[in-house]
Scaffold this active site. Structure first.
Site, PDB file in Angstrom:
ATOM      1  N   ASP A 137      14.769  25.825 -18.524  1.00  0.00           N
ATOM      2  CA  ASP A 137      14.053  27.099 -18.531  1.00  0.00           C
ATOM      3  C   ASP A 137      13.188  27.231 -17.278  1.00  0.00           C
ATOM      4  OD1 ASP A 137      15.039  26.432 -21.048  1.00  0.00           O
ATOM      5  OD2 ASP A 137      13.492  27.566 -22.083  1.00  0.00           O
ATOM      6  N   HIS A 180      11.340  30.130 -16.263  1.00  0.00           N
ATOM      7  CA  HIS A 180      10.096  30.844 -16.603  1.00  0.00           C
ATOM      8  C   HIS A 180       9.310  31.312 -15.375  1.00  0.00           C
ATOM      9  CE1 HIS A 180       9.980  30.916 -20.911  1.00  0.00           C
ATOM     10  NE2 HIS A 180      10.167  29.607 -21.027  1.00  0.00           N
ATOM     11  N   ASP A 183      15.793  31.932 -20.470  1.00  0.00           N
ATOM     12  CA  ASP A 183      14.359  31.999 -20.183  1.00  0.00           C
ATOM     13  C   ASP A 183      14.101  31.892 -18.682  1.00  0.00           C
ATOM     14  OD1 ASP A 183      13.985  32.308 -22.866  1.00  0.00           O
ATOM     15  OD2 ASP A 183      12.661  30.590 -23.124  1.00  0.00           O
ATOM     16  N   ASN A 206      15.644  33.590 -25.416  1.00  0.00           N
ATOM     17  CA  ASN A 206      14.820  34.445 -26.261  1.00  0.00           C
ATOM     18  C   ASN A 206      13.848  35.299 -25.443  1.00  0.00           C
ATOM     19  OD1 ASN A 206      13.474  31.769 -25.927  1.00  0.00           O
ATOM     20  ND2 ASN A 206      11.826  32.729 -27.098  1.00  0.00           N
ATOM     21  N   HIS A 207      13.483  34.861 -24.239  1.00  0.00           N
ATOM     22  CA  HIS A 207      12.588  35.687 -23.425  1.00  0.00           C
ATOM     23  C   HIS A 207      13.338  36.846 -22.777  1.00  0.00           C
ATOM     24  CE1 HIS A 207       8.616  33.688 -23.601  1.00  0.00           C
ATOM     25  NE2 HIS A 207       9.378  32.717 -24.090  1.00  0.00           N
ATOM     26  N   HIS A 227      14.998  25.856 -24.330  1.00  0.00           N
ATOM     27  CA  HIS A 227      14.191  26.472 -25.395  1.00  0.00           C
ATOM     28  C   HIS A 227      13.089  25.573 -25.935  1.00  0.00           C
ATOM     29  CE1 HIS A 227      13.154  29.373 -28.373  1.00  0.00           C
ATOM     30  NE2 HIS A 227      13.732  28.767 -29.400  1.00  0.00           N
TER      31      HIS A 227
END
Length: 225
Positions: free
Chosen positions: A20, A22, A49, A75-76, A192
């Site tokens: 991820d 981010h 993500d 999910n983001h 995740h």
């Protein structure tokens, strides 16, 4: 919108997976340079993500335009998609690092959402005689083909395969005995759930090592697993 994608382009070099990101674009580029990533021949697959919590979210969205980069939907990304028109999604998104998205103009928001809608929830890539699966959070079945077939079923409120794949975490729990080696695939790569270092359960690898929290971004050369 293709929920399951089978990669059909030639990969001339190596196949890598990254945890991820981010919004940590500079960290990603630093790590790629450290490992000698070949931008002309290698392929980097992100496990979702790409955005939220970090500072360089727009740069991470724009990675999707690069020929050396692809991703599954996390999910983001799902929060961006839902938050555009759903207040409960928006509140959840704002509480989890999504402020940058709502600060963008409407045209940019729509552009981002349209790119995220194009991302598959599950990706399959065959490379050098091995098959790899990529999912953001969870694979419910112990058979890769059954997992892919589940996306053809009509989702219910409690058993939506996309929701399970993007938001679930159950498989990582070693006490949960219903999960075992995933047949029909050599390895499944996921993110995740933040772990201090990459970890493995059966043939599932979890590689979200907290880039936005500790500056530790995992990139795996899949030839080495």
């Amino acid at each position: 919108m293709m929920l399951v994608k089978v990669w059909n382009k030639e990969i001339k070099g190596n196949l890598y997976a990254v945890g991820d990101i981010h919004g940590c674009y500079n960290l990603l580029m630093t790590r790629l340079n450290e490992i000698g990533f070949d931008f002309d021949n290698d392929l980097l697959v992100a496990v979702g993500d790409l955005v939220d919590r970090g500072l360089q979210n727009h740069e991470c969205v724009d990675l999707l335009q690069e020929k050396w980069f692809t991703s599954v939907r996390g999910n983001h990304e799902d929060l961006c998609i839902g938050g555009l028109n759903n207040e409960s999604y928006k509140r959840c998104h704002l509480a989890n690092g999504g402020e940058w998205f709502y600060q963008a103009n409407k045209h940019r928001q729509l552009h981002i959402v349209n790119q995220f809608l194009e991302l598959p929830v599950a990706l399959e890539i065959e490379h050098k005689g091995r098959k790899f699966g990529f999912v953001h959070g969870h694979i419910e079945q112990n058979d890769w083909s059954e997992f892919k077939e589940s996306f053809k079923e009509k989702p219910t409120a409690f058993r939506d395969p996309s929701e399970l794949a993007m938001w679930g975490r159950e498989r990582l729990d070693s006490d949960n005995k219903q999960y075992a080696h995933v047949t029909g695939v050599d390895a499944v790569i996921m993110g995740h759930t933040v772990t201090q270092k990459p970890c493995k359960r059966d043939n599932c690898y979890y590689i979200d090592t907290g880039a936005v929290h500790w500056g530790t971004l995992t990139i795996l050369n899949l030839e080495n697993i």
